[in-house]
Write a protein that holds these residues in place. Structure first.
Motif, PDB file in Angstrom:
ATOM      1  N   ALA A  68     -15.868  11.757  -8.097  1.00 30.76           N
ATOM      2  CA  ALA A  68     -15.138  11.042  -8.993  1.00 30.76           C
ATOM      3  C   ALA A  68     -13.653  10.570  -8.360  1.00 30.76           C
ATOM      4  N   MET A  69     -13.055  11.679  -7.824  1.00 28.12           N
ATOM      5  CA  MET A  69     -11.778  11.288  -7.362  1.00 28.12           C
ATOM      6  C   MET A  69     -11.899  10.269  -6.285  1.00 28.12           C
ATOM      7  N   ALA A  70     -12.840  10.412  -5.384  1.00 24.57           N
ATOM      8  CA  ALA A  70     -13.001   9.276  -4.346  1.00 24.57           C
ATOM      9  C   ALA A  70     -13.149   8.122  -4.850  1.00 24.57           C
ATOM     10  N   ASP A  71     -13.987   7.808  -5.914  1.00 26.78           N
ATOM     11  CA  ASP A  71     -13.966   6.462  -6.691  1.00 26.78           C
ATOM     12  C   ASP A  71     -12.955   6.177  -7.357  1.00 26.78           C
ATOM     13  N   ASP A  72     -12.048   6.991  -7.826  1.00 22.45           N
ATOM     14  CA  ASP A  72     -10.756   6.458  -8.576  1.00 22.45           C
ATOM     15  C   ASP A  72      -9.895   5.997  -7.287  1.00 22.45           C
ATOM     16  N   VAL A  73      -9.675   6.981  -5.982  1.00 24.28           N
ATOM     17  CA  VAL A  73      -8.881   6.457  -5.186  1.00 24.28           C
ATOM     18  C   VAL A  73      -9.113   5.115  -4.453  1.00 24.28           C
ATOM     19  N   ALA A  74     -10.826   4.908  -4.507  1.00 27.05           N
ATOM     20  CA  ALA A  74     -11.165   3.607  -3.703  1.00 27.05           C
ATOM     21  C   ALA A  74     -10.761   2.505  -4.894  1.00 27.05           C
ATOM     22  N   GLU A  75     -10.707   2.612  -6.079  1.00 26.09           N
ATOM     23  CA  GLU A  75     -10.525   1.686  -6.926  1.00 26.09           C
ATOM     24  C   GLU A  75      -9.069   1.212  -7.200  1.00 26.09           C
ATOM     25  N   ARG A  76      -8.210   2.321  -6.832  1.00 23.21           N
ATOM     26  CA  ARG A  76      -6.674   2.206  -6.981  1.00 23.21           C
ATOM     27  C   ARG A  76      -6.583   1.425  -5.717  1.00 23.21           C
ATOM     28  N   LEU A  77      -7.056   1.659  -4.594  1.00 21.36           N
ATOM     29  CA  LEU A  77      -6.782   1.032  -3.256  1.00 21.36           C
ATOM     30  C   LEU A  77      -7.311  -0.462  -3.484  1.00 21.36           C
TER      31      LEU A  77
END
Length: 186
Positions: A68-77
């Motif tokens: 979920a953290m990776a998804d959040d980072v990718a979406e912020r990016l």
């Protein structure tokens, strides 16, 4: 990954140059989180010994949260106008750390090695928080939330490595293999 990280557009209130700086930091975070997810699953699949079930079951919620953290980072990016490079080839090409070095091993050995993995990840994340905090509070907030979770996961790991006197059995280890061995010698 393309050498240009400066987007053509970004969120209101940020310059594209500042967004480019954030994107660069976030891409490294994405690689770190994707690598951690795979490392945690590797441990989950290869842990053995009397503490097997405790460690095996402790890792699944960590895996889920890290994904979920990776998804959040990718979406912020992406929201900043960047491209989230999440392929294994790019991760391996751009990572600044070596691959996890422990195979099938006792649960305590894996936890010793994971303690070092978490230490490196948390140190890098703290540096990232400092960098992005000078540019964007929204990205800083995202990373701080992740920092709290990762520190809690390391605490879970360290609870297995701490002696009754409060000493961490892996305190002086500098490699995963060394930490695994020290954890086994407790």
């Amino acid at each position: 990954m393309p050498s240009e990280v400066t987007p053509r557009y970004t969120v209101p209130g940020l310059t594209v140059q500042d967004a480019g700086s954030l994107i660069e930091v976030l891409q490294h975070r994405l690689h770190s989180l994707n690598d951690l997810h795979l490392t945690l699953k590797h441990v989950h699949w290869n842990v053995v010994g009397p503490h097997f079930i405790a460690v095996h079951e402790m890792l699944d919620p960590q895996v889920d949260r890290v994904r979920a953290m990776a998804d959040d980072v990718a979406e912020r990016l992406a929201a900043l106008g960047g491209i989230a490079h999440g392929t294994p080839g790019v991760l391996v090409e751009e990572r600044t750390w070596k691959d996890y070095s422990v195979g099938r091993a006792d649960a305590i050995a894996h936890l010793g090695a994971l303690d070092l993995v978490y230490t490196g990840l948390i140190e890098d994340l703290r540096a990232a928080v400092k960098t992005v905090g000078e540019i964007d509070p929204a990205t800083e907030d995202l990373l701080i939330e992740q920092l709290r979770d990762l520190e809690q996961f390391q605490w879970f790991v360290r609870a297995h490595l701490e002696t009754a006197g409060g000493t961490l059995t892996t305190a002086h280890a500098t490699t995963e293999t060394e930490a695994a061995q020290q954890a086994m010698n407790q």
